[in-house]
Design a protein around this motif. Structure first.
Motif, PDB file in Angstrom:
ATOM      1  N   ALA A  95      -1.138 -17.704   9.615  1.00 31.39           N
ATOM      2  CA  ALA A  95       0.122 -18.157  10.548  1.00 31.39           C
ATOM      3  C   ALA A  95       0.727 -16.984  11.208  1.00 31.39           C
ATOM      4  O   ALA A  95       0.871 -17.021  12.498  1.00 31.39           O
ATOM      5  CB  ALA A  95       1.044 -18.789   9.742  1.00 31.39           C
ATOM      6  N   SER A  96       0.789 -15.874  10.658  1.00 26.66           N
ATOM      7  CA  SER A  96       1.415 -14.613  10.966  1.00 26.66           C
ATOM      8  C   SER A  96       0.347 -14.160  12.036  1.00 26.66           C
ATOM      9  O   SER A  96       0.820 -13.560  13.417  1.00 26.66           O
ATOM     10  CB  SER A  96       1.620 -13.742  10.092  1.00 26.66           C
ATOM     11  OG  SER A  96       2.477 -12.511  10.460  1.00 26.66           O
ATOM     12  N   MET A 139       5.954  -6.064  14.595  1.00 26.28           N
ATOM     13  CA  MET A 139       6.501  -5.451  13.162  1.00 26.28           C
ATOM     14  C   MET A 139       7.367  -6.147  12.546  1.00 26.28           C
ATOM     15  O   MET A 139       7.703  -5.857  11.298  1.00 26.28           O
ATOM     16  CB  MET A 139       7.287  -4.173  13.936  1.00 26.28           C
ATOM     17  CG  MET A 139       6.318  -3.211  14.538  1.00 26.28           C
ATOM     18  SD  MET A 139       7.246  -1.688  15.012  1.00 26.28           S
ATOM     19  CE  MET A 139       7.885  -2.327  16.320  1.00 26.28           C
ATOM     20  N   LEU A 140       7.863  -7.411  12.964  1.00 28.04           N
ATOM     21  CA  LEU A 140       8.733  -8.323  12.166  1.00 28.04           C
ATOM     22  C   LEU A 140       7.953  -9.342  11.385  1.00 28.04           C
ATOM     23  O   LEU A 140       8.448 -10.152  10.707  1.00 28.04           O
ATOM     24  CB  LEU A 140       9.789  -9.006  13.166  1.00 28.04           C
ATOM     25  CG  LEU A 140      10.800  -7.958  13.777  1.00 28.04           C
ATOM     26  CD1 LEU A 140      11.420  -8.674  14.992  1.00 28.04           C
ATOM     27  CD2 LEU A 140      11.745  -7.628  12.612  1.00 28.04           C
ATOM     28  N   ARG A 141       6.681  -9.110  11.450  1.00 31.28           N
ATOM     29  CA  ARG A 141       5.596 -10.435  10.706  1.00 31.28           C
ATOM     30  C   ARG A 141       4.568  -9.584   9.805  1.00 31.28           C
ATOM     31  O   ARG A 141       3.500  -9.413   9.960  1.00 31.28           O
ATOM     32  CB  ARG A 141       4.775 -10.896  11.808  1.00 31.28           C
ATOM     33  CG  ARG A 141       5.591 -11.740  12.551  1.00 31.28           C
ATOM     34  CD  ARG A 141       4.600 -12.449  13.805  1.00 31.28           C
ATOM     35  NE  ARG A 141       5.530 -13.213  14.564  1.00 31.28           N
ATOM     36  CZ  ARG A 141       5.358 -13.192  16.033  1.00 31.28           C
ATOM     37  NH1 ARG A 141       4.233 -12.268  16.470  1.00 31.28           N
ATOM     38  NH2 ARG A 141       5.803 -13.844  16.766  1.00 31.28           N
ATOM     39  N   PRO A 142       5.377  -9.007   8.595  1.00 27.40           N
ATOM     40  CA  PRO A 142       4.538  -8.411   7.711  1.00 27.40           C
ATOM     41  C   PRO A 142       3.361  -9.227   7.270  1.00 27.40           C
ATOM     42  O   PRO A 142       2.256  -8.736   6.346  1.00 27.40           O
ATOM     43  CB  PRO A 142       5.587  -8.008   6.579  1.00 27.40           C
ATOM     44  CG  PRO A 142       6.742  -8.736   6.661  1.00 27.40           C
ATOM     45  CD  PRO A 142       6.792  -9.138   8.102  1.00 27.40           C
ATOM     46  N   ALA A 143       3.577 -10.345   7.182  1.00 27.90           N
ATOM     47  CA  ALA A 143       2.526 -11.483   6.531  1.00 27.90           C
ATOM     48  C   ALA A 143       1.082 -11.136   7.044  1.00 27.90           C
ATOM     49  O   ALA A 143       0.019 -11.277   6.130  1.00 27.90           O
ATOM     50  CB  ALA A 143       2.853 -12.847   6.527  1.00 27.90           C
ATOM     51  N   GLY A 144       1.008 -11.079   8.137  1.00 27.26           N
ATOM     52  CA  GLY A 144      -0.072 -11.036   8.787  1.00 27.26           C
ATOM     53  C   GLY A 144      -0.747  -9.426   9.338  1.00 27.26           C
ATOM     54  O   GLY A 144      -1.477  -9.532   9.863  1.00 27.26           O
ATOM     55  N   TYR A 145       0.079  -8.844   8.662  1.00 31.06           N
ATOM     56  CA  TYR A 145      -0.047  -7.199   8.948  1.00 31.06           C
ATOM     57  C   TYR A 145      -1.651  -6.713   9.038  1.00 31.06           C
ATOM     58  O   TYR A 145      -2.364  -6.937   8.017  1.00 31.06           O
ATOM     59  CB  TYR A 145       0.347  -6.164   8.251  1.00 31.06           C
ATOM     60  CG  TYR A 145       0.300  -4.807   8.365  1.00 31.06           C
ATOM     61  CD1 TYR A 145       0.690  -4.152   9.463  1.00 31.06           C
ATOM     62  CD2 TYR A 145      -0.549  -3.866   7.494  1.00 31.06           C
ATOM     63  CE1 TYR A 145       0.211  -2.702   9.786  1.00 31.06           C
ATOM     64  CE2 TYR A 145      -0.950  -2.775   7.594  1.00 31.06           C
ATOM     65  CZ  TYR A 145      -0.293  -2.133   8.843  1.00 31.06           C
ATOM     66  OH  TYR A 145      -0.484  -0.738   8.943  1.00 31.06           O
ATOM     67  N   ASP A 146      -2.340  -6.438   9.897  1.00 29.90           N
ATOM     68  CA  ASP A 146      -3.661  -5.878  10.220  1.00 29.90           C
ATOM     69  C   ASP A 146      -3.579  -4.387  10.711  1.00 29.90           C
ATOM     70  O   ASP A 146      -2.883  -4.205  11.917  1.00 29.90           O
ATOM     71  CB  ASP A 146      -4.395  -6.887  10.800  1.00 29.90           C
ATOM     72  CG  ASP A 146      -5.690  -6.439  11.293  1.00 29.90           C
ATOM     73  OD1 ASP A 146      -6.738  -6.909  10.384  1.00 29.90           O
ATOM     74  OD2 ASP A 146      -6.130  -5.460  12.332  1.00 29.90           O
TER      75      ASP A 146
END
Lengths: 121, 121, 121, 121
Positions: free
Chosen positions: C43-44, D60-67
């Motif tokens: 989702a992210s 940067m406000l979406r850590p869940a999908g950090y790649d």
């Protein structure tokens, strides 16, 4: 920030611009966290709130094209989406810090939009 | 695209999604061209129309968070901004191809939003 | 769409513009569906892909400010984000139709960006 | 803001998030003012900078999908677009307050992205 010669009072808009910016950030983070917690409705509403808050903020940063009817409609949409998002986030606020923060930021945005709308009218 | 179990009829939304996408593109290009022709009000309205159309389209692509009041407010904002942009672009349409195209795309978006709103109500 | 006098070949950009638009839509829908299935990372990544695709598309719709270095950097970002998103979605593609569609749209966007980059260089 | 368990250090990202937010606002206002002054290239670059800054901030406000690869590519794009915008705005800075403010905000964003990139590597 120059006071518009176009009918938009950018000084009175300033608190609303900041409230929209804060709500856009809080809702983006809340949507991101929600997805891992199976809060589908919350994540979806937060994603839309982030977009609506960003768009409303940008319209307030564009005095050259100010149109009273377009602006007040967009603010009304921002109020409606912000209220729906706050109501959803408040249901999870006791157990989820990001929801508590997002609900608060949405309520502040709704209040700021209403103030700006009443000072414009 | 699955028919929503959430109250949003994504099949009837489809023409509106496409009209918003087309208006967002046309308005982005029109804003870009306007700036070189000193059409400040047109450029500004087109920039906001692109944002509003994109945000409205995204809300329609998110059935999980469908909220009837939020959606109808956003569609009303899309109609108001699209009408203001079309009215501005129509003034330059005879001499400016990008304004003619943008005005047309905005009118189509306004019509599609109205159809979607009436089929939802 | 006029061929730019600014160094940007909008005709060769056209397939890339369309691929970014399609990926932005597919990723927005995939992000929305993922949240209800506890696919947080998917989702992210999809939410960010939708933003990156929309921003890349908008840059291609703005020939007036064309800057070769800025454009090629943004396309490289679009390739990197699109590949990360496609790789994630492909893991769920067999059981999730929205992931299959999103992965496909991301791969098409990556290919179109690469083609546009090589024809520009 | 929770420190990510995903590899993204949100505390070190914070100054970058704020710099992107400020640049997005300054560039939106600068684009709006430019269009009335026939500064087409400046308006166009500012419009794209606002979009790129907003998208980088949201990632940067979406850590869940950090790649890591996707994030560093997006930051590199933010640096390239921010530098092109700052260079353009600096040419008008002596006569145009909005360009002076936008150039400054873009330079600060470029510096913040570089700091975040070096602390991540």
């Amino acid at each position: 920030m120059p006071a518009g010669t176009t009918g938009m009072d950018m000084v009175s808009m300033q608190p609303c611009i900041e409230a929209c910016s804060a709500a856009a950030m809080a809702a983006t983070m809340c949507a991101d966290a929600d997805a891992g917690e199976s809060m589908a409705r919350c994540a979806s509403l937060c994603a839309s709130t982030a977009d609506v808050a960003t768009t409303t903020m940008r319209m307030m940063l564009r005095p050259a094209g100010y149109d009273a009817s377009a602006m007040s409609s967009m603010m009304a949409a921002c109020v409606a989406v912000g209220e729906a998002c706050a109501a959803e986030c408040e249901q999870h606020a006791s157990m989820s810090e990001h929801c508590r923060i997002c609900a608060q930021a949405c309520r502040a945005m709704v209040d700021a939009c209403r103030s700006a709308m009443s000072s414009t009218a």
